[in-house]
Design a protein around this motif. Sequence first.
Motif, PDB file in Angstrom:
ATOM      1  N   LYS A  67       0.838  -1.206   0.000  1.00  0.00           N
ATOM      2  CA  LYS A  67       0.000   0.000   0.000  1.00  0.00           C
ATOM      3  C   LYS A  67       0.868   1.249   0.000  1.00  0.00           C
ATOM      4  O   LYS A  67       1.815   1.358   0.799  1.00  0.00           O
ATOM      5  N   PRO A  68       0.572   2.206  -0.888  1.00  0.00           N
ATOM      6  CA  PRO A  68       1.347   3.452  -0.888  1.00  0.00           C
ATOM      7  C   PRO A  68       0.996   4.283   0.346  1.00  0.00           C
ATOM      8  O   PRO A  68      -0.132   4.211   0.838  1.00  0.00           O
ATOM      9  N   ARG A  69       1.970   5.051   0.831  1.00  0.00           N
ATOM     10  CA  ARG A  69       1.681   5.930   1.963  1.00  0.00           C
ATOM     11  C   ARG A  69       0.867   7.130   1.469  1.00  0.00           C
ATOM     12  O   ARG A  69      -0.045   7.575   2.138  1.00  0.00           O
ATOM     13  N   THR A  70       1.224   7.625   0.297  1.00  0.00           N
ATOM     14  CA  THR A  70       0.389   8.655  -0.348  1.00  0.00           C
ATOM     15  C   THR A  70       0.291   8.341  -1.832  1.00  0.00           C
ATOM     16  O   THR A  70       1.103   7.591  -2.380  1.00  0.00           O
ATOM     17  N   GLY A  71      -0.707   8.945  -2.473  1.00  0.00           N
ATOM     18  CA  GLY A  71      -0.909   8.735  -3.901  1.00  0.00           C
ATOM     19  C   GLY A  71      -2.185   7.971  -4.178  1.00  0.00           C
ATOM     20  O   GLY A  71      -2.810   7.428  -3.263  1.00  0.00           O
ATOM     21  N   ARG A  72      -2.549   7.941  -5.446  1.00  0.00           N
ATOM     22  CA  ARG A  72      -3.823   7.365  -5.852  1.00  0.00           C
ATOM     23  C   ARG A  72      -3.602   6.416  -7.015  1.00  0.00           C
ATOM     24  O   ARG A  72      -2.801   6.681  -7.908  1.00  0.00           O
ATOM     25  N   ILE A  73      -4.340   5.298  -6.968  1.00  0.00           N
ATOM     26  CA  ILE A  73      -4.283   4.326  -8.060  1.00  0.00           C
ATOM     27  C   ILE A  73      -5.698   4.169  -8.606  1.00  0.00           C
ATOM     28  O   ILE A  73      -6.642   3.971  -7.832  1.00  0.00           O
ATOM     29  N   ALA A  74      -5.836   4.271  -9.916  1.00  0.00           N
ATOM     30  CA  ALA A  74      -7.160   4.105 -10.520  1.00  0.00           C
ATOM     31  C   ALA A  74      -7.088   3.095 -11.651  1.00  0.00           C
ATOM     32  O   ALA A  74      -6.102   3.026 -12.394  1.00  0.00           O
ATOM     33  N   ARG A  76      -9.520   2.037 -14.813  1.00  0.00           N
ATOM     34  CA  ARG A  76     -10.670   2.512 -15.585  1.00  0.00           C
ATOM     35  C   ARG A  76     -11.412   3.622 -14.840  1.00  0.00           C
ATOM     36  O   ARG A  76     -12.625   3.564 -14.652  1.00  0.00           O
ATOM     37  N   ALA A  77     -10.630   4.564 -14.353  1.00  0.00           N
ATOM     38  CA  ALA A  77     -11.145   5.762 -13.676  1.00  0.00           C
ATOM     39  C   ALA A  77     -11.782   5.474 -12.312  1.00  0.00           C
ATOM     40  O   ALA A  77     -12.346   6.364 -11.685  1.00  0.00           O
ATOM     41  N   ARG A  78     -11.679   4.222 -11.839  1.00  0.00           N
ATOM     42  CA  ARG A  78     -12.219   3.901 -10.515  1.00  0.00           C
ATOM     43  C   ARG A  78     -11.059   3.858  -9.515  1.00  0.00           C
ATOM     44  O   ARG A  78     -10.022   3.215  -9.783  1.00  0.00           O
ATOM     45  N   ASN A  79     -11.240   4.491  -8.380  1.00  0.00           N
ATOM     46  CA  ASN A  79     -10.184   4.516  -7.369  1.00  0.00           C
ATOM     47  C   ASN A  79     -10.043   3.130  -6.718  1.00  0.00           C
ATOM     48  O   ASN A  79     -10.969   2.637  -6.091  1.00  0.00           O
ATOM     49  N   ILE A  80      -8.891   2.497  -6.899  1.00  0.00           N
ATOM     50  CA  ILE A  80      -8.672   1.148  -6.350  1.00  0.00           C
ATOM     51  C   ILE A  80      -7.589   1.158  -5.269  1.00  0.00           C
ATOM     52  O   ILE A  80      -7.124   0.095  -4.843  1.00  0.00           O
ATOM     53  N   THR A  81      -7.197   2.345  -4.822  1.00  0.00           N
ATOM     54  CA  THR A  81      -6.063   2.459  -3.900  1.00  0.00           C
ATOM     55  C   THR A  81      -6.244   1.592  -2.655  1.00  0.00           C
ATOM     56  O   THR A  81      -5.274   1.026  -2.148  1.00  0.00           O
ATOM     57  N   ALA A  82      -7.482   1.483  -2.163  1.00  0.00           N
ATOM     58  CA  ALA A  82      -7.707   0.765  -0.901  1.00  0.00           C
ATOM     59  C   ALA A  82      -8.063  -0.708  -1.115  1.00  0.00           C
ATOM     60  O   ALA A  82      -8.230  -1.451  -0.138  1.00  0.00           O
ATOM     61  N   LEU A  83      -8.172  -1.135  -2.369  1.00  0.00           N
ATOM     62  CA  LEU A  83      -8.621  -2.520  -2.614  1.00  0.00           C
ATOM     63  C   LEU A  83      -7.504  -3.528  -2.380  1.00  0.00           C
ATOM     64  O   LEU A  83      -6.320  -3.211  -2.479  1.00  0.00           O
ATOM     65  N   ARG A  84      -7.937  -4.766  -2.092  1.00  0.00           N
ATOM     66  CA  ARG A  84      -6.974  -5.850  -1.902  1.00  0.00           C
ATOM     67  C   ARG A  84      -6.657  -6.513  -3.240  1.00  0.00           C
ATOM     68  O   ARG A  84      -7.455  -6.407  -4.181  1.00  0.00           O
TER      69      ARG A  84
END
Length: 246
Positions: A67-74, A76-84
């Motif tokens: 998991k990144p400490r900061t930053g965003r992962i998407a 298809r434009a959906r935020n998946i940063t918190a997904l497993r």
Amino acid sequence: MAGARAGPKLPGRLRMLELDGIHTYYGDSHVLRGVSLSVGAGEVVCLLGRNGAGKTTTILTAMGYVKPRTGRIAYRARNITALRPFEIARLGVGYVPQERGIFPSLTVVENLTVFARGTRRGRWTLPRIFALFPVLEARVGHLGFQLSGGEQQMLSIARALMLNPTLLLLDEPSEGLAPMILQQIVTAIKSLRNEGLAILLVEQNLRTALALGDRHHVLNKGEICYTGSSAELGGNDTVLRDYLSV
Ligand SMILES: Nc1ncnc2c1ncn2[C@@H]1O[C@H](COP(=O)(O)OP(=O)(O)OP(=O)(O)O)[C@@H](O)[C@H]1O
Ligand SMILES: [Mg+2]
């Protein structure tokens, strides 16, 4: 030197993967330092850089293993940063690890089907896999540990395809392979791209990267220090010498 262009701005449905300002740590060790990149539909984007530059960490972060400490992962434009990871895989992201991850005591077919049950239905079936990698059909009853390195690599890619991904994360598929086997893998990746699969390809083999990549990012100590096309990168002696030891 080209700047840190993350990639073309595309409509949401065409933006398969976006990493935006990613900082990833292992404990106190700050490994990724603001990585931003994107992969569009049908694009092959290469990630290059020396050993320890952070290539695998980038893939692991995109896939949710780290998991990144900061930053965003998407995706298809959906935020998946918190997904497993398994949730990200279910959405349609395939992952081929650097160490391949073949089950040594399962057969080729068992390796291919072990994760594939109960997942999204799609285009990939065993006959299609065997058309892409005929050697796997010839080895169908062999156990994982009986396969050559190249066969294991093909099996690892094939297993990811069985989940019908729309985006594939490939970590150094060419590592340690003989030229003839490498050529078969390059041909397979080209045909996947021609079918419209988006691919983020970690690659230390410059020739392979230049042959496959629509765009290239060079990582150095956790930062993207160069972005360019195959023609731009192939002609940039400074980048090749300073960051890729070519
Ligand atoms: N689990 C971990 N714990 C602590 N540090 C790690 C861990 N995994 C990797 N690192 C460190 O993070 C940095 C980036 O490693 P990473 O595996 O992402 O590099 P890489 O570019 O994939 O290298 P290679 O080309 O050797 O595969 C390196 O300094 C590495 O030693
Ligand atoms: Mg690596």
